[in-house]
Write an enzyme that holds these catalytic residues in place. Structure first.
Site, PDB file in Angstrom:
ATOM      1  CE  LYS B 134      -3.948   1.925   2.756  1.00 13.56           C
ATOM      2  NZ  LYS B 134      -4.563   1.643   3.866  1.00 13.56           N
ATOM      3  CB  SER B 218      -8.033   3.088   2.712  1.00 10.03           C
ATOM      4  OG  SER B 218      -7.156   2.513   3.792  1.00 10.03           O
ATOM      5  CB  SER B 242      -8.229   0.441   5.563  1.00  8.58           C
ATOM      6  OG  SER B 242      -8.810   1.543   5.471  1.00  8.58           O
TER       7      SER B 242
END
Lengths: 563, 563
Positions: B134, B218, B242
């Site tokens: 990420k 996310s 997330s």
């Protein structure tokens, strides 16, 4: 006492009610001589009021007592009565108790004896062991004032709250499961944020080894009571040194574990919800192995299933075994242990007795063949600032509220200032700065692997726990020696070393000329005060540190004995 | 694009630079058909651009790949190139990458191959395994925007900072030690506080199984990339769901460990220093055993010596063994496992595909002979409020600052409001309320011991992870199904179950009449969307939950296959 200050009368009434809870047979006919005439009320002084048998029981350590009470050789009632008696004397000598519930304790002890008789065995590893508690823990039938006049007759300052005298803290529940007998709660400074123990209920708790000095704080009543052997072991709390300071000031061992090991659930606290630096619970006792007994016993209750802040981290025997194997190697002349020593932190010079205490430690480590590494850490001034900011983040709002309940006065010793609350953005920055400091310290600790020759970084750090051996009232100006550990959230054990000696601990010319902060050293006043040091380990390394403390504490005592 | 909005051009330039980093040979000549014509670009659609060998490699899971690369049967270079190719395709199909550094990855892979050739063995358990990250993790030579236009060309928004492109996050350092190959960073919603992935750089990341829908957020780029097998496994972060949301939305497994296990040190974050609910790192992958591989590998690096927030808690094989023994007993027809099921939380009704997913789970558990316990916990509305208050404690100050760096617009999906910062006293009350809720939930969990018949409370809880299977853009209105876990700090695993089916998942009359919150269910639009559920365990029980997930995930798949 004026009508303008009803809190004076309320405090006085509570003070009297504590004394009234002492059975008449245990009351002292005459007060002790003034401290100027007789400093030390431990040992033979307090023994004069006790039977041989009571002395035998109360001067055994928790491990020896539990060995007797869990096997039925000593009855819980006899042991409990002996400690109740001695605690009553202790309180009359140095004013160290907030709550006395001897009757309930003796009832509990009777039930334990009955249990043992019926089951031919103990209810748990602490069967029949009296354990004292700092006055933050709620015990059914007993109130908790935490030193605040405004809490008298309330639940944590709340009037008409159904939890008043009905709640028990999680630690109390677990201690009962383990078979411990609860019989008294010990004095604290209101707010808990002081290195001395003073409040508007019991006044001032004095140091039993030298009644000119403080017993320390905030678990000061624990320190004083155990020093007088009015308790074999007890639990305090530590957010800036509050277990280690009274342990060190009273020639005791005291453990500040990392956060997340002992259950704080359901205990009263100051500034509850402040989560940058968490207060933690830790035991105090005259022997290191007593700390291990209590700490391990509580973990056996799986507190992580009853307190959301406790980590699922049972007592780790594998760590104990590994540590013992290093000790055995050392005893065989091939030490693979290495320790850091920090004689002072570059901010506050220590008094001669403390400097000597650390020299004794260094001498001991070298005699045992351990590598000693000088300590040059990231600045402790940063830790001091971080701790100060964390403790003062609400601008003193919490303590102001609790003082306002009665309108009582605030003791000068409290380290929280009247100030402004910080903002959320400032708090976030503080939390980041704390983490960055922790990271720097961690990296520094790792870096010592290059110096130890053991393949590991140092196994622990010895350093002062205060600039002074105990302290003259109102002279505790620097808590950085303990609070840096709270900022780091490391494991730390207070270790007793020796006693201040006016004939030996004279101020050095070097210290006189130092430009660093240094507070009045009166060799005569400090004479006889216990000298403790601090033995610091990495975060959550309680098993390792307790195992090493049991070993090194005894060796330090041998060094002192040989001098 | 106007001169009033230079951020549009800055975002556009960055978007183009990402595409430019794709080698010409891997660029798609023609764009994919519109989503209205072709929803699903996984499987055969993306395979058309790949060789048989590339498909073999990229459709193996991390465990199988590592088995090949750590034994020298597959070279790190060949595996890396295959994933770089497929990741490049994935990005062109659903816009899931923020950073592409294939050249550096192939250089690293060459070094790993050379290492293997020289040492006749791997550098670590992840030798030659590509791992996606990420875009919060700093990788040397690569920038980190975290979706903010204002971070382009800076270090976390700071211009001329020496750490720009020179820092590596602790997790990255450890992954390199383990032999993993890093080759791309995946898309996020700026602020990280959204259940969809949208920002002013890459636009919107679509769900590869149904490009009418969101990939989640996310860690949405991770979800989308791994769904397309452009990565065998990657690391996201989770403060309110997330990791689990994009895992569930993409038919993947995803682990949200409790705080204190994976090293966040040196990673970028939103609202850094907010410590009431900590964001945590967790892996996502198509198989449960891949999560175990990555999680265990990172722990082998002893992150607790390098990240002050990580607990000294190595991978616990004893827990795995105990859990496996329960599974073996169950297989022998004597189950001693019990699970809670919460079909909905009393606040947000779930769409028919999710309801069916949970029925499949329940059916599976019953088929296996496990006790199933209905779940009546302390109100999740409280958890929802606590989570909202924690995320909004600074009144949105942090995100406003980062948006203001470029003046860019804020996506509607972001769940942080413009508001007032709370006070220190309110924060303390929030922290206490959170702890009290945790305590209530813990006590409730304990209480299920009376219902399971196993002598233990439930071993885990199955529940929705969102009201919907993936989500229509701008229709994610309730994150309470995931965020309650963050409030509790429990272990939770997203588990793939099935796919939404417009012919089966019709709205029930019962649901229609419910007075509870329910958002638009369009059976046709959701058709084909992955249905994931959540498998929740107690705090810090990652070993147990991963072991159970490996077992139950396979069994759930069998149930679905038999239907």
């Amino acid at each position: 006492m004026t009508t303008d200050s009803p809190w004076l009368a309320q405090g006085e009434a509570k003070r009297q009610s504590i004394l009234d809870a002492i059975p008449a047979k245990w009351r002292l006919a005459d007060p002790a001589p003034p401290a100027t005439e007789l400093r030390d009320v431990t040992g033979s002084y307090i023994q004069q009021y006790l039977s041989e048998r009571e002395i035998e029981i109360t001067e055994s350590d928790a491990v020896d007592i539990a060995a007797q009470t869990t096997t039925g050789r000593w009855s819980a009632v006899e042991v409990t009565e002996a400690f109740c008696h001695r605690a009553a004397l202790a309180h009359q000598l140095v004013s160290c108790l907030h709550e006395i519930f001897f009757d309930a304790a003796i009832e509990d002890a009777k039930k334990l004896d009955a249990y043992f008789a019926e089951h031919k065995g103990p209810i748990g590893p602490l069967h029949g062991l009296p354990v004292s508690l700092k006055d933050q823990f709620h015990v059914k039938g007993v109130e908790t004032t935490m030193g605040y006049v405004g809490w008298i007759g309330t639940f944590q300052g709340k009037k008409n709250d159904h939890r008043f005298r009905t709640e028990e803290s999680e630690l109390v529940r677990e201690l009962r499961n383990l078979g411990a007998v609860l019989y008294c709660k010990t004095s604290v400074p209101a707010t808990l944020m002081a290195g001395e123990t003073v409040n508007n209920i019991i006044g001032y708790t004095w140091n039993p080894k030298n009644r000119l000095l403080s017993c320390g704080g905030s678990s000061g009543g624990e320190g004083a009571l155990i020093a007088l052997r009015g308790s074999p072991a007890g639990f305090g709390t530590d957010i800036g040194g509050s277990v280690r300071i009274p342990a060190g000031f009273n020639y005791l061992y005291g453990l500040r574990p990392s956060s997340g090991r002992m259950p704080y659930q359901g205990a009263a606290n100051s500034m509850d919800g402040q989560s940058t630096i968490l207060s933690v619970i830790g035991p105090l006792a005259p022997t290191a192995r007593s700390l291990t007994l209590l700490f391990k016993a509580v973990l056996s209750q799986q507190p992580w299933y009853h307190d959301p802040l406790v980590l699922e981290l049972p007592w780790r025997d594998t760590v104990v075994e590994e540590t013992r194997s290093w000790i055995e190697q050392a005893k065989a002349g091939k030490s693979t242990l290495a320790f850091g020593i920090m004689h002072w932190d570059g901010i506050a010079r220590v008094h001669p007795p403390i400097a000597r205490g650390l020299r004794i430690v260094e001498q001991t480590l070298k005699r045992l063949g351990h590598k000693v590494v000088p300590w040059s850490p990231p600045s402790h001034a940063i830790a001091g600032t971080l701790g100060h900011q964390a403790f003062n983040m609400d601008g003193g709002a919490d303590l102001k509220h609790h003082f306002s309940l009665s309108g009582e006065s605030k003791a000068a010793q409290i380290i929280i200032n009247d100030g402004e609350s910080i903002s959320m953005t400032e708090l976030a920055a503080l939390n980041v700065a704390k983490r960055e400091y922790q990271k720097q310290y961690m990296d520094y600790w790792n870096s010592t692997a290059e110096l130890t020759g053991t393949g590991r970084p140092v196994d622990g750090l010895f350093c002062p726990l205060a600039p002074h051996a105990a302290v003259i009232p109102n002279e505790y100006h620097y808590v950085g020696y303990t609070s840096f550990v709270n900022v780091l959230d490391y494991t730390s054990v207070a270790v007793p070393v020796t006693f201040a000696d006016k004939n030996v601990d004279v101020r050095s010319a070097d210290a006189e000329s130092a430009e660093h902060v240094e507070w009045k050293y009166h060799a005569d006043t400090y004479h006889g005060a216990p000298v403790g040091v601090q033995f610091v380990g990495r975060r959550l390394q309680e098993e390792k540190m307790l195992t090493l403390t049991e070993y090194l504490g005894d060796e330090i005592t041998k060094t002192v004995g040989a001098q």
